[in-house]
Design an enzyme around this catalytic site. Structure first.
Site: not given
Ligand code: IVH
Length: 686
Positions: A443, A119
């Protein structure tokens, strides 16, 4: 609804809204992600007590934040949602169970596969391609309407302007007239780009960013698109939105969709799990959590998604988040807390380091009460003062550090009182100095300063050095105070009788410590050299130096030019080592220590210019007999063989060299002449 609970809810919602605004609109979060997630969890549990439905809570929370007025609006074809979070494998199992329950309940014929990706901690962006050409780019905004940032993404890494289908795809993928393909992903600052960029900002006296995410958000939403273009942003694709008039089997599951995106020029996430089972997903989560530090981007978790798009659609979404995906949040690496005081620590080379004493805060389950402020300049730059709220970061094994001051209106700090570095050493009271061009104040009392002496001992006994188990900082302080040790070799003359007289020491613990001191006598030259604590000599450098020696004592009189021949060591190390061994006191200490320790037997046999190298001779050598040449290889730590293969390091060619020389060239093995071979031996320090 009781009026107190009502009031509590109102306050909580307004706090959450305030933090959403700070995060999404001003790119200046006032609390850590972990603390924000906690507020959200609190709201869910409060609403449950108040019988407020989950979907109302979700509506209240919303997704992101309304767009900024200055930008044109882009309506999303389908909402850009948030993700629900889980924080443990038990919670993750509940997600898997919900999916299987849904399948059973609806009598569906699916056995779900899952994909998992990191993520990314960036800014969500949607790119819309019409007939394969980039038409619009938009931020998420409130999920329904985002900000038009089309110009801003034009020079971004990972944003193709036209989607070029290649080879087989031309046959399988069809873009009909006015076809629409929407790619969603994250705009990020890679860690390396962020560091370079912040340094550049600092040089040009421009605003510094607290972390890559803030830098990405701040750089992306610039009204002047040329500013965005001048910043090293990267778009990483992680999914599709609208697909209209594009026909291909690819768009039937998540992994093949990502592969398609990569083939037309997008950057996608690696490593990831393609179509795995819950066990694979958990293994991946553990792996990512282990390698988090070494990833090129900042991440805040792992996203688990159902592979099959048909099943994804059947599961659908709530107003806030899809039911087919979940975010497994990894512990936050930062937290926000208060600076109670600022102290100065004296390091083993006398460097004075300002340290913030903090109101204890937990980061990823570890309590943090102190964080480094690095040096005077850093402290000034961050504007840290006693009473300030600060963001503290603890990542992997690195010492926790203060990364920024939060500009809160209710800050208790007295804005006019800047911390001044002391002109005299807080440990010995001696003079301190800050040399021109250096960031550190130091120092100058050397080992006469108790703090420097103590730190030198801490280093000497540490794991990578002499590895004396059970001799911690507190005990070292005690031994120095009781005048039982003053120089490193004193450790080897300690006895049980002396130790038993110390606080909290019994016969058993005294004997254990003596045993562990004795065990440390067997060591390697590199560890010993490192333990001496010579400036700029880390363990790796110590290894390189010792690799070039036959006897440790050679270091005492090694000419500078011989030191300079050692691989990987530069002028700073050379002058530091040679200055160390020029001092009588250091020579005597090393000599006394050498009498106390033993080097493991074979260590020096493996030294020499050809240590670990395999050498092949071919052709007639001019000056050496073949057997003598081979003997020289062995004497210098190498091995020889008759044929060139992958393991060959050098091929020495004499006259009328034949097929072996040709194979060496073909296999890119380094080919050297007899003279070069002899020169290598000559140059070696012996
Ligand atoms: S899938 C419905 N995959 O995290 C959203 N999101 O906290 C499905 N994000 O809005 C998104 N890495 O902007 C997806 N590998 C990833 C991601 C990711 C970061 C973000 C995305 C989402 C947010 C939610």
């Amino acid at each position: 609804m009781s009026s107190t609970l009502k009031k509590k809810r109102k306050d909580l919602v307004s706090t959450i809204k305030r933090h959403q605004e700070a995060y999404y609109l001003s790119d200046q979060p006032k609390i850590s992600d972990e603390a924000y997630d906690q507020l959200v969890a609190e709201l869910f549990s409060l609403d449950q007590k108040l019988n407020i439905s989950r979907s109302s809570t979700e509506k209240t929370l919303g997704v992101g934040h309304k767009k900024r007025d200055e930008f044109l609006a882009v309506e999303h074809s389908s909402p850009m949602l948030s993700l629900d979070n889980v924080f443990s494998f038990d919670e993750l199992d509940l997600f898997f169970k919900k999916v299987t329950d849904f399948i059973k309940k609806n009598g569906l014929d699916f056995s779900p596969d899952y994909s998992a990706e990191i993520k990314l901690d960036g800014v969500a962006v949607s790119l819309t391609y019409v007939n394969g050409e980039l038409k619009t780019a938009a931020t998420r905004g409130d999920g329904l309407v985002g900000e038009d940032i089309t110009d801003n993404v034009m020079s971004m890494i990972g944003v193709p302007h036209v989607l070029h289908l290649k080879g087989k795809q031309r046959r399988t993928v069809k873009f009909f007239d006015n076809s629409v393909l929407e790619i969603r992903g994250e705009v990020v600052f890679l860690k390396k780009d962020f560091e370079r960029f912040n340094k550049y900002q600092e040089k040009s006296s421009e605003k510094l960013f607290a972390n890559p995410r803030n830098a990405a958000a701040g750089s992306l939403r610039q009204l002047d698109a040329s500013i965005t273009m001048s910043r090293p942003l990267t778009f990483i694709a992680h999914g599709v939105g609208e697909i209209n008039g594009v026909v291909d089997d690819t768009f039937k599951n998540h992994s093949s969709c990502l592969e398609f995106m990569e083939s037309v020029g997008f950057k996608i996430i690696r490593p990831r799990v393609k179509g795995g089972q819950p066990g694979d997903i958990k293994t991946y989560v553990n792996k990512i959590s282990d390698i988090r530090e070494s990833l090129p981007v900042e991440i805040d978790g792992v996203v688990v998604k159902i592979e099959n798009y048909e099943l994804q659609h059947k599961l659908g979404s709530t107003v806030r988040a899809p039911r087919f995906a979940i975010a497994y949040k990894l512990p936050s690496e930062t937290a926000i807390t208060e600076v109670l005081d600022i102290d100065v620590q004296v390091g083993r080379f006398g460097t004075l380091t300002p340290v913030a004493r903090l109101k204890t805060v937990s980061i990823g389950g570890v309590n943090i009460a102190n964080a480094t402020l690095h040096n005077e300049d850093e402290l000034r730059k961050k504007g840290v003062k006693i009473g300030d709220e600060v963001e503290v970061r603890r990542a992997g094994d690195v010492i926790p550090e203060v990364i920024r001051t939060i500009n809160t209106s209710n800050s208790k700090s007295n804005k006019n009182v800047f911390f001044e570095m002391p002109k005299f050493c807080p440990s010995c009271g001696g003079k301190t100095e800050r040399l021109e061009g250096e960031v550190a104040r130091r120092c100058v009392s050397g080992k006469k300063c108790p703090a420097q002496l103590e730190q030198a001992f801490v280093h000497f006994v540490s794991k990578k050095a002499m590895n004396i188990d059970g001799l911690g900082t507190k005990l070292i302080q005690q031994l120095i105070r009781e005048k039982l040790v003053n120089s490193f070799d004193d450790i080897y003359r300690l006895n049980c009788f002396q130790l038993e007289k110390l606080d909290k020491f019994g016969t058993k613990s005294a004997q254990n410590l003596i045993d562990s001191i004795d065990r440390s006598r067997d060591t390697t030259p590199a560890k010993f050299l490192y333990a001496l604590g010579i400036r700029h000599v880390g363990l790796q450098t110590a290894k390189s130096i010792c690799d070039a020696l036959n006897r440790f004592e050679e270091l005492f009189s090694l000419p500078l030019e011989k030191l300079a021949l050692i691989n990987d060591i530069g002028p700073v190390v050379i002058s530091s080592v040679s200055n160390f061994f020029k001092t009588r006191e250091n020579l005597d200490l090393t000599d006394r220590l050498l009498n106390e320790i033993n080097f493991k037997k074979e260590v020096f046999n493996k030294r020499g210019v050809f240590a670990g190298k395999n050498i092949v001779f071919t052709g007639t050598l001019k000056t050496l007999k073949r057997t003598l040449a081979q003997e020289l290889v062995q004497k210098n730590g190498g091995t020889f063989s008759g044929t060139v293969n992958k393991k060959t390091d050098f091929c020495v060619v004499g006259e009328k060299a034949g097929s072996k020389a040709r194979s060496a060239l073909k296999m890119k093995v380094k080919v050297i002449t007899e003279n070069e071979f002899l020169a290598m031996i000559d140059q070696n320090i012996r």
